[in-house]
Design an enzyme around this catalytic site. Structure first.
Site, PDB file in Angstrom:
ATOM      1  N   ASN A  84       2.618  -4.030   7.433  1.00 60.19           N
ATOM      2  CA  ASN A  84       3.448  -4.852   6.540  1.00 60.19           C
ATOM      3  C   ASN A  84       4.229  -3.995   5.554  1.00 60.19           C
ATOM      4  O   ASN A  84       5.294  -4.393   5.089  1.00 60.19           O
ATOM      5  CB  ASN A  84       2.567  -5.868   5.809  1.00 60.19           C
ATOM      6  CG  ASN A  84       2.291  -7.083   6.673  1.00 60.19           C
ATOM      7  OD1 ASN A  84       3.167  -7.903   6.885  1.00 60.19           O
ATOM      8  ND2 ASN A  84       1.092  -7.168   7.221  1.00 60.19           N
ATOM      9  N   ALA A 105       0.810  -1.212   0.000  1.00 59.12           N
ATOM     10  CA  ALA A 105       0.000   0.000   0.000  1.00 59.12           C
ATOM     11  C   ALA A 105       0.843   1.262   0.000  1.00 59.12           C
ATOM     12  O   ALA A 105       0.408   2.315   0.471  1.00 59.12           O
ATOM     13  CB  ALA A 105      -0.921  -0.032   1.216  1.00 59.12           C
ATOM     14  N   HIS A 126       0.114   6.437   4.209  1.00 60.98           N
ATOM     15  CA  HIS A 126       1.513   6.065   4.467  1.00 60.98           C
ATOM     16  C   HIS A 126       2.415   7.127   3.869  1.00 60.98           C
ATOM     17  O   HIS A 126       2.322   7.421   2.672  1.00 60.98           O
ATOM     18  CB  HIS A 126       1.853   4.719   3.831  1.00 60.98           C
ATOM     19  CG  HIS A 126       1.053   3.581   4.370  1.00 60.98           C
ATOM     20  ND1 HIS A 126       1.174   3.126   5.664  1.00 60.98           N
ATOM     21  CD2 HIS A 126       0.118   2.800   3.790  1.00 60.98           C
ATOM     22  CE1 HIS A 126       0.357   2.117   5.859  1.00 60.98           C
ATOM     23  NE2 HIS A 126      -0.310   1.895   4.740  1.00 60.98           N
TER      24      HIS A 126
HETATM   25  N1  LIG Z   1       2.095  -6.003   2.003  1.00 60.95           N
HETATM   26  C1  LIG Z   1       1.147  -5.113   2.256  1.00 60.95           C
HETATM   27  O1  LIG Z   1       1.259  -3.941   1.945  1.00 60.95           O
HETATM   28  C2  LIG Z   1      -0.120  -5.558   2.907  1.00 60.95           C
HETATM   29  C3  LIG Z   1      -1.245  -4.718   2.874  1.00 60.95           C
HETATM   30  C4  LIG Z   1      -2.412  -5.175   3.468  1.00 60.95           C
HETATM   31  C5  LIG Z   1      -2.444  -6.403   4.112  1.00 60.95           C
HETATM   32  N2  LIG Z   1      -1.316  -7.176   4.159  1.00 60.95           N
HETATM   33  C6  LIG Z   1      -1.288  -8.469   4.836  1.00 60.95           C
HETATM   34  O2  LIG Z   1      -1.771  -9.483   3.973  1.00 60.95           O
HETATM   35  C7  LIG Z   1      -2.357 -10.530   4.762  1.00 60.95           C
HETATM   36  C8  LIG Z   1      -3.782 -10.810   4.253  1.00 60.95           C
HETATM   37  O3  LIG Z   1      -4.570  -9.651   4.386  1.00 60.95           O
HETATM   38  P1  LIG Z   1      -6.161  -9.708   4.199  1.00 60.95           P
HETATM   39  O4  LIG Z   1      -6.654  -8.308   4.311  1.00 60.95           O
HETATM   40  O5  LIG Z   1      -6.511 -10.504   3.005  1.00 60.95           O
HETATM   41  O6  LIG Z   1      -6.579 -10.512   5.528  1.00 60.95           O
HETATM   42  P2  LIG Z   1      -7.977 -11.220   5.818  1.00 60.95           P
HETATM   43  O7  LIG Z   1      -8.068 -11.333   7.292  1.00 60.95           O
HETATM   44  O8  LIG Z   1      -9.075 -10.535   5.085  1.00 60.95           O
HETATM   45  O9  LIG Z   1      -7.777 -12.684   5.179  1.00 60.95           O
HETATM   46  C9  LIG Z   1      -6.969 -13.676   5.744  1.00 60.95           C
HETATM   47  C10 LIG Z   1      -7.595 -15.019   5.406  1.00 60.95           C
HETATM   48  O10 LIG Z   1      -6.730 -16.069   5.877  1.00 60.95           O
HETATM   49  C11 LIG Z   1      -7.539 -17.087   6.447  1.00 60.95           C
HETATM   50  N3  LIG Z   1      -6.691 -17.862   7.353  1.00 60.95           N
HETATM   51  C12 LIG Z   1      -6.377 -17.608   8.651  1.00 60.95           C
HETATM   52  N4  LIG Z   1      -5.506 -18.527   9.116  1.00 60.95           N
HETATM   53  C13 LIG Z   1      -5.250 -19.367   8.079  1.00 60.95           C
HETATM   54  C14 LIG Z   1      -4.421 -20.509   7.930  1.00 60.95           C
HETATM   55  N5  LIG Z   1      -3.661 -20.968   8.921  1.00 60.95           N
HETATM   56  N6  LIG Z   1      -4.407 -21.147   6.727  1.00 60.95           N
HETATM   57  C15 LIG Z   1      -5.180 -20.697   5.701  1.00 60.95           C
HETATM   58  N7  LIG Z   1      -5.981 -19.607   5.781  1.00 60.95           N
HETATM   59  C16 LIG Z   1      -6.010 -18.951   6.956  1.00 60.95           C
HETATM   60  C17 LIG Z   1      -8.690 -16.360   7.104  1.00 60.95           C
HETATM   61  O11 LIG Z   1      -9.803 -17.212   7.279  1.00 60.95           O
HETATM   62  C18 LIG Z   1      -8.952 -15.239   6.086  1.00 60.95           C
HETATM   63  O12 LIG Z   1      -9.903 -15.628   5.111  1.00 60.95           O
HETATM   64  C19 LIG Z   1      -2.321 -10.023   6.217  1.00 60.95           C
HETATM   65  O13 LIG Z   1      -1.172 -10.527   6.866  1.00 60.95           O
HETATM   66  C20 LIG Z   1      -2.206  -8.530   6.042  1.00 60.95           C
HETATM   67  O14 LIG Z   1      -1.602  -7.915   7.179  1.00 60.95           O
HETATM   68  C21 LIG Z   1      -0.188  -6.780   3.551  1.00 60.95           C
END
Ligand SMILES: NC(=O)c1ccc[n+]([C@@H]2O[C@H](COP(=O)([O-])OP(=O)(O)OC[C@H]3O[C@@H](n4cnc5c(N)ncnc54)[C@H](O)[C@@H]3O)[C@@H](O)[C@H]2O)c1
Length: 263
Positions: free
Chosen positions: A184, A116, A214
């Site tokens: 992240n 982001a 950000h």
């Molecule tokens: N790199 C970046 O800039 C950035 C930006 C936003 C989010 N993120 C990260 O990306 C990741 C995903 O974000 P999101 O918004 O899609 O989260 P989210 O909570 O919407 O989705 C996560 C999914 O993973 C599932 N889950 C939980 N534990 C699990 C496991 N052990 N095995 C399989 N599935 C599992 C949950 O049921 C959920 O559907 C998070 O760690 C978030 O912090 C990164």
């Protein structure tokens, strides 16, 4: 090119639809999520018919594995992809800076979308010479920070904060520990620049904002750069910015081309 997606929440579900409809030269072969209802509904809505598997099943069936769960699973996932020589794209980049020792052991490619924030290209260029300082200030609404371990540890009730306030200052490793689902981007910035211990992170709560913001400030032999990204939130998860989802789609498009040529 076979792609498997682990975690079908705000980011993973959009990526599945993108691969399903818009990404040529590859197919979505497998998905995994601990929420079985959610993943079954997602698969029903897709044109292709990916198998619903566990993490090991997804790794076995796919050439490229996409992680979109949380930093806590990244170390184990990196190790499994190393053992099976699979390409991995990680969204929970905080998990990468917590497992830096694994980077030396990679047997295939690790892809990290810019997330982001904007300006990662400039930080990588600056890193060819000397970078003196890297600071990221993430300004968020109380709702998007709710549940962060740092708040519980310090007894901070974000919803009681009425005016803009800095609630955290530290390095990127400390930031990821305290806010694993919120910063992240600081891990992405660390990997592009001078590392997690030297990347300073500020988390600011602002109850008046609608968009998570950000700001990056980098100084070095190249001069100085400043970027500010004001992010619309994902309708599926207020902790996640829509730009992060778009960045992941763009990285997938690039990496499918790369892996095709590489093979
Ligand atoms: N790199 C970046 O800039 C950035 C930006 C936003 C989010 N993120 C990260 O990306 C990741 C995903 O974000 P999101 O918004 O899609 O989260 P989210 O909570 O919407 O989705 C996560 C999914 O993973 C599932 N889950 C939980 N534990 C699990 C496991 N052990 N095995 C399989 N599935 C599992 C949950 O049921 C959920 O559907 C998070 O760690 C978030 O912090 C990164």
């Amino acid at each position: 090119m076979r792609i498997g997606v682990i975690g079908c929440g705000a980011i993973g579900s959009v990526l599945c639809r993108f691969i399903d409809k818009d990404l040529e030269g590859c197919s979505l072969v497998s998905v995994c999520d601990t929420d079985t209802d959610k993943v079954e509904k997602l698969v029903e809505s897709l044109e292709t018919n990916p198998e619903i598997l566990d993490i090991d099943g997804v790794i076995d069936r796919s050439d490229i594995i996409v992680e979109a769960v949380s930093p806590s699973i990244v170390g184990e996932l990196m190790q499994k992809c190393i053992d099976k020589k699979k390409h991995l794209m990680v969204m929970s980049v905080g998990g990468v800076i917590q497992n830096l020792d694994l980077l030396d052991k990679l047997t295939a490619r690790l892809f990290i979308p810019s997330g982001a924030i904007c300006g990662i290209d400039g930080v990588k260029a600056a890193n060819i010479e000397e970078i003196d300082s890297v600071v990221i200030t993430s300004t968020k609404s109380p709702k998007s920070l709710k549940g962060a371990p740092y708040l519980a540890e310090k007894g901070i009730d974000v919803e009681a904060i009425m005016e803009k306030e800095t609630i955290f200052e530290g390095n990127a490793l400390e930031a990821i520990k305290g806010f694993p689902k919120n910063v992240n981007v600081s891990a992405v910035l660390s990997l592009a620049g001078i590392g997690a211990e030297n990347t300073r992170v500020r988390v600011v709560v602002d109850p008046s904002i609608k968009r998570n913001m950000h700001e990056i400030e980098v100084e070095g032999s190249f001069g100085k750069l400043y970027t500010r990204t004001e992010n619309v939130l994902s309708p599926l998860n207020p902790k996640t910015s829509h730009m992060a989802v778009l960045g992941a789609c763009a990285t997938l498009r690039r990496l499918v081309g790369f892996v095709k040529i590489g093979n």
